[in-house]
Scaffold this motif. Structure first.
Motif, short mmCIF file in Angstrom:
data_model
loop_
_atom_site.label_atom_id
_atom_site.label_comp_id
_atom_site.label_asym_id
_atom_site.label_seq_id
_atom_site.Cartn_x
_atom_site.Cartn_y
_atom_site.Cartn_z
N ARG A 186 23.71 48.87 41.37
CA ARG A 186 24.50 47.97 40.52
C ARG A 186 25.24 47.00 41.43
N GLN A 187 25.13 45.71 41.13
CA GLN A 187 25.75 44.67 41.94
C GLN A 187 26.61 43.78 41.04
N GLY A 188 27.73 43.33 41.59
CA GLY A 188 28.54 42.34 40.90
C GLY A 188 29.74 42.91 40.18
N PHE A 189 30.13 42.23 39.13
CA PHE A 189 31.35 42.49 38.36
C PHE A 189 31.19 43.74 37.51
N LEU A 190 32.18 44.63 37.59
CA LEU A 190 32.18 45.81 36.73
C LEU A 190 32.98 45.47 35.47
N ALA A 191 32.29 45.29 34.36
CA ALA A 191 32.91 44.83 33.13
C ALA A 191 33.63 45.97 32.42
N LEU A 249 29.38 37.95 36.82
CA LEU A 249 27.99 38.38 36.74
C LEU A 249 27.83 39.80 37.26
N ALA A 250 27.05 40.61 36.55
CA ALA A 250 26.71 41.97 36.97
C ALA A 250 25.22 42.17 36.75
N ARG A 251 24.58 42.88 37.67
CA ARG A 251 23.15 43.11 37.56
C ARG A 251 22.83 44.53 38.02
N THR A 252 21.94 45.18 37.29
CA THR A 252 21.45 46.51 37.66
C THR A 252 19.98 46.37 38.04
N THR A 253 19.63 46.89 39.21
CA THR A 253 18.25 46.83 39.68
C THR A 253 17.71 48.24 39.88
N SER A 254 16.40 48.35 39.83
CA SER A 254 15.74 49.63 40.03
C SER A 254 14.62 49.42 41.03
N GLN A 255 14.43 50.41 41.91
CA GLN A 255 13.43 50.29 42.97
C GLN A 255 12.75 51.63 43.14
N LEU A 256 11.46 51.62 43.32
CA LEU A 256 10.69 52.83 43.56
C LEU A 256 10.26 52.84 45.02
N GLN A 264 21.23 42.81 32.97
CA GLN A 264 22.15 41.81 33.51
C GLN A 264 23.23 41.53 32.47
N ASP A 265 24.45 41.33 32.94
CA ASP A 265 25.57 41.02 32.06
C ASP A 265 26.29 39.81 32.63
N MET A 266 26.28 38.70 31.88
CA MET A 266 26.95 37.48 32.34
C MET A 266 28.05 37.11 31.35
N LEU A 267 29.26 37.02 31.86
CA LEU A 267 30.42 36.62 31.06
C LEU A 267 30.82 35.22 31.52
N LYS A 268 30.86 34.27 30.58
CA LYS A 268 31.23 32.90 30.90
C LYS A 268 32.53 32.58 30.18
N ILE A 269 33.52 32.14 30.96
CA ILE A 269 34.80 31.74 30.39
C ILE A 269 34.95 30.24 30.63
N THR A 270 35.11 29.49 29.56
CA THR A 270 35.25 28.04 29.63
C THR A 270 36.70 27.67 29.34
N PHE A 271 37.24 26.78 30.19
CA PHE A 271 38.61 26.32 30.05
C PHE A 271 38.62 24.87 29.56
N ASP A 272 39.70 24.49 28.87
CA ASP A 272 39.86 23.09 28.48
C ASP A 272 40.52 22.32 29.62
N GLY A 273 40.81 21.05 29.41
CA GLY A 273 41.39 20.21 30.45
C GLY A 273 42.76 20.68 30.92
N ARG A 276 29.17 35.74 26.15
CA ARG A 276 28.57 36.84 26.91
C ARG A 276 27.07 36.84 26.65
N ASP A 277 26.30 37.01 27.72
CA ASP A 277 24.85 37.04 27.63
C ASP A 277 24.37 38.27 28.39
N GLN A 278 23.63 39.15 27.72
CA GLN A 278 23.16 40.37 28.36
C GLN A 278 21.64 40.43 28.44
N THR A 279 21.00 39.27 28.53
CA THR A 279 19.53 39.24 28.61
C THR A 279 19.10 38.97 30.05
#
Length: 152
Positions: free
Chosen positions: A25-30, A69-76, A86-95, A104-107
């Protein structure tokens, strides 16, 4: 049971044990509660950073978009690793720096494999070989650079 069978069985068990799947597991722990606490119109950059920490990256084209961003990989065994989730959280700010949207996108749709284009990095400039690199400075140490003389 003969010694050969025991040794053969042990060899098979050891060989199959080397083929176990490795998960990384790499990246942000949500944390779902912390993500749910971020509210558009209420939070700002400072409160988001205190709640979730620094983002994984900030958009190069729009500094008002933060990505976690967080990503889980598997290796044999020795095979290349493959992303499994994969879990991507996007936070958008105004001016003004207040949270405008939290998406949030988990695809796995946005993952791209990048393959290098060769095994050597081109180096531009002087093309020299092994011996020129080793012996290239002989006679150059202490030599006076061409130009006006200091005596003038």
């Amino acid at each position: 049971m003969s010694v050969k069978r025991v040794v053969g069985t042990l060899a098979i068990v050891v060989a199959l044990g080397a083929c176990t799947r490795i998960t990384d597991r790499q990246g942000f722990l949500a944390d779902q509660e912390l993500i749910a606490a971020i509210s558009p119109g209420v939070d700002n950059r400072a409160s988001v950073e205190k709640t979730l920490g620094r983002p994984t990256f900030i958009s190069k084209w729009d500094e008002n978009s933060w990505y976690y961003l967080a990503r889980t990989t598997s290796q044999l065994a020795f095979l290349p690793s493959k992303p499994t989730s994969q879990d991507m959280l996007k936070i958008t700010f105004d001016g003004a720096g207040n949270v405008a949207a939290v998406t949030r996108d988990q695809t796995l749709d946005q993952i791209v494999q990048v393959a290098p284009s060769g095994d050597k990095t081109p180096v531009y400039g002087r093309d020299s070989g092994f011996f020129a690199d080793i012996f290239g400075n002989i006679g150059a140490v202490g030599a006076v650079a061409p130009g006006p003389s200091r005596d003038q």
